[in-house]
Design a protein around this motif. Structure first.
Motif, mmCIF file in Angstrom:
data_model
loop_
_atom_site.group_PDB
_atom_site.id
_atom_site.type_symbol
_atom_site.label_atom_id
_atom_site.label_comp_id
_atom_site.label_asym_id
_atom_site.label_seq_id
_atom_site.Cartn_x
_atom_site.Cartn_y
_atom_site.Cartn_z
ATOM 1 N N ALA A 19 0.821 -1.219 0.000
ATOM 2 C CA ALA A 19 0.000 0.000 0.000
ATOM 3 C C ALA A 19 0.849 1.260 0.000
ATOM 4 O O ALA A 19 0.467 2.265 -0.586
ATOM 5 C CB ALA A 19 -0.923 0.008 1.226
ATOM 6 N N GLN A 75 -2.339 9.163 10.167
ATOM 7 C CA GLN A 75 -3.794 9.213 10.162
ATOM 8 C C GLN A 75 -4.326 8.985 8.747
ATOM 9 O O GLN A 75 -3.835 9.578 7.790
ATOM 10 C CB GLN A 75 -4.308 10.556 10.677
ATOM 11 N N ILE A 76 -5.333 8.134 8.643
ATOM 12 C CA ILE A 76 -5.965 7.803 7.367
ATOM 13 C C ILE A 76 -7.418 8.261 7.410
ATOM 14 O O ILE A 76 -8.090 8.125 8.438
ATOM 15 C CB ILE A 76 -5.908 6.283 7.098
ATOM 16 N N ILE A 97 -11.244 8.196 7.330
ATOM 17 C CA ILE A 97 -12.204 7.125 7.588
ATOM 18 C C ILE A 97 -13.248 7.062 6.471
ATOM 19 O O ILE A 97 -13.631 5.991 6.027
ATOM 20 C CB ILE A 97 -12.881 7.348 8.958
ATOM 21 N N GLN A 142 -8.588 -1.132 16.332
ATOM 22 C CA GLN A 142 -7.870 -0.878 15.095
ATOM 23 C C GLN A 142 -8.357 -1.810 14.005
ATOM 24 O O GLN A 142 -8.806 -2.926 14.267
ATOM 25 C CB GLN A 142 -6.357 -1.089 15.306
ATOM 26 N N GLU A 143 -8.250 -1.323 12.771
ATOM 27 C CA GLU A 143 -8.553 -2.139 11.609
ATOM 28 C C GLU A 143 -7.241 -2.722 11.102
ATOM 29 O O GLU A 143 -6.358 -1.970 10.664
ATOM 30 C CB GLU A 143 -9.204 -1.289 10.528
ATOM 31 N N ASP A 186 -6.215 -4.277 8.592
ATOM 32 C CA ASP A 186 -5.785 -4.286 7.198
ATOM 33 C C ASP A 186 -5.597 -2.866 6.665
ATOM 34 O O ASP A 186 -5.499 -2.667 5.458
ATOM 35 C CB ASP A 186 -6.798 -5.040 6.328
ATOM 36 N N SER A 187 -5.534 -1.878 7.567
ATOM 37 C CA SER A 187 -5.292 -0.500 7.129
ATOM 38 C C SER A 187 -3.796 -0.214 7.178
ATOM 39 O O SER A 187 -3.069 -0.780 8.002
ATOM 40 C CB SER A 187 -6.026 0.482 8.034
ATOM 41 N N PRO A 188 -3.310 0.661 6.288
ATOM 42 C CA PRO A 188 -1.875 1.009 6.308
ATOM 43 C C PRO A 188 -1.428 1.564 7.657
ATOM 44 O O PRO A 188 -0.285 1.349 8.062
ATOM 45 C CB PRO A 188 -1.762 2.054 5.192
ATOM 46 N N LYS A 189 -2.331 2.268 8.362
ATOM 47 C CA LYS A 189 -1.947 2.843 9.656
ATOM 48 C C LYS A 189 -1.535 1.750 10.644
ATOM 49 O O LYS A 189 -0.505 1.859 11.314
ATOM 50 C CB LYS A 189 -3.117 3.646 10.226
ATOM 51 N N THR A 190 -2.324 0.698 10.741
ATOM 52 C CA THR A 190 -1.992 -0.384 11.665
ATOM 53 C C THR A 190 -0.823 -1.216 11.157
ATOM 54 O O THR A 190 0.067 -1.592 11.924
ATOM 55 C CB THR A 190 -3.226 -1.282 11.873
#
Length: 462
Positions: free
Chosen positions: A198, A213-214, A216, A422-423, A425-429
């Motif tokens: 990503a 931060q991404i 939402i 947290q999610e 599969d998000s780049p943030k995590t």
């Protein structure tokens, strides 16, 4: 019967098997007075009988516990109608949680009859699994004990066989530690690969801005995320370097004094006091850094004319962290200096060298590998410390070389990224795993450099 209770019963059966094997070996040669006719001492025959009893039962129990839940859950989910199987993974997990809660009685049955029947099936399968687990495990132990008891004879090489089992057990313990490390590396690596799919790798390595931060919602303005890791690694290296500048000289000087100059009574007082520093919780150091050291640094530097000194600074965190890791350097260095043979000291003094010359030219080179090990341990602790940095250096990912400004470190950001809901599969995590992977390679590089230094300057006297 719980698994822990079952293991206690297994331990009792193993002890009984030991007694039976030992008694049979003595009985076969005609009594305790004739044990010289045995190949090994009677204890080894008892131990081999206990191994025959415990090992198969333990392996069976381990496999059963590892596969039990998966098989039962698959059977329960296969029992549900096809429309349940068409649900996504999160809905399936939610349905399974409902079934488990209905089965345990912590949730009412509701109006869905399929969930009620599935909960009843889960309860019955768990009950049957418990019964079969107990019967098969204890049955396997009893059969194993009978085999071991039957195989007991005077010519049996019981001691070599038991030593082989013991060596295999030690090898298995070593392998567990190695494979656990490999598993940790692979798990971090796979999640990091998802992150780099990503976010471009070079944007992460050479990026100068960190703001994970991404957005939402799709229509949300801004918060697109910036994953440049340079500010984090600069902050980490700055705080760790300040800490090592404090800890290494003080720790080494303390070790030299305690090992070479201090009287035994003085050493017995000072060394435990220094080691007490290692036992203080890091949150206490954090309070000291945030409430005492940081305001003190600010007042001092503002008093001599510096402007813009932050209330949270890398200098305050590094100084307190350096105090915290002094025992890692001093205690280990003291031990390795004391381990240098006295014959080296006597030889140096016999050639006319002074005490300080002996320390610099004989003792220090001989103890260098151990000293470097202590410094590496202190560096690893400084790089991985989180609490002091959070409380005294802040969370701002500033790219600066000024130690009087607020910075943050890699471990602090990893903890921040994984706190709360947290999610995954998000780049943030996923960026937390990428940071962990880079931190691993950084510490690995430090170890390689330290080993090269030790190899270059080490003096071998054997």
């Amino acid at each position: 019967m719980q698994t822990s209770t079952l293991m206690l019963v297994m331990l009792a059966l193993a002890v009984i098997a030991y007694g039976l094997g030992r008694a049979r070996s003595i009985q076969l040669v005609g009594g305790p007075a004739k044990i010289k006719h045995l190949h090994s001492l009677p204890n080894y025959y008892g131990l081999m009988t206990a191994v025959w009893a415990a090992l198969p039962g333990f392996v069976l129990l381990l496999v059963w516990v590892g596969l039990e839940d998966r098989i039962i859950i698959k059977a329960v989910m296969d029992f549900l109608p096809d429309n349940y199987g068409e649900m996504g993974s999160p809905q399936m997990n939610l349905t399974l949680a409902k079934i488990q809660n209905i089965s345990s009685g912590s949730l009412s049955a509701g109006s869905d009859p399929w969930l009620v029947e599935a909960a009843d099936l889960l309860h019955r399968l768990n009950a049957r699994s418990q019964i079969f687990k107990i019967v098969l495990t204890l049955g396997t132990m009893i059969v194993g004990a009978l085999i071991g008891w039957t195989m007991t004879r005077p010519a049996l090489r019981a001691r070599p066989q038991f030593e082989f089992v013991l060596k295999s057990l030690l090898l298995l313990c070593s392998s567990i530690a190695i494979f656990t490390t490999i598993g940790i590396i692979l798990s971090v690596l796979f999640e990091s690969i998802r992150f780099f799919q990503a976010i471009p790798f070079f944007d992460f390595i050479f990026g100068l801005q960190w703001s994970p931060q991404i957005a939402i919602r799709a229509d949300q303005v801004g918060s697109s995320g910036a994953f440049g890791a340079v500010p984090l690694f600069v902050g980490t290296l700055m705080i760790a370097t300040i800490a090592l500048f404090v800890a290494v000289p003080i720790g080494l000087m303390s070790a030299v004094y305690l090992a070479e100059y201090a009287k035994p009574r003085t050493r017995n007082i000072i060394k435990p006091l220094l080691e007490v520093l290692a036992g203080i919780p890091t949150v206490v150091y954090g309070f000291f850094a945030a409430l005492t050291m940081a305001p003190l640094m600010r007042d001092i530097f503002q008093g001599i004319g510096f402007q813009g000194v932050s209330a949270e600074s890398a200098l305050a965190a590094g100084l307190v962290m350096g105090i915290m890791i002094i025992p890692f350097v001093s205690s280990l260095s003291d031990d390795v200096i004391n381990a240098v043979p006295n014959s080296l000291r006597d030889g140096s003094y016999g050639l006319g060298a002074t005490r300080s010359e002996t320390i610099r030219q004989v003792i220090f080179p001989a103890a260098l590998p151990g000293i470097m090990g202590g410094i590496l341990l202190a560096a690893s602790r400084a790089i991985g410390e989180t609490m002091i940095v959070v409380m005294a250096a802040g969370l701002a990912a500033n790219l600066t070389a000024n130690p009087l400004e607020a910075v943050t470190t890699v471990t602090v950001q990893i903890a921040t990224l994984l706190v709360g809901d947290q999610e995954f599969d998000s780049p943030k995590t996923l960026s937390a795993f990428a940071l962990g992977l880079m931190l691993f390679f950084t510490t690995l590089l430090l170890n390689v450099v330290a080993m090269a230094i030790v190899k270059r300057f080490r003096e071998q006297y054997d």
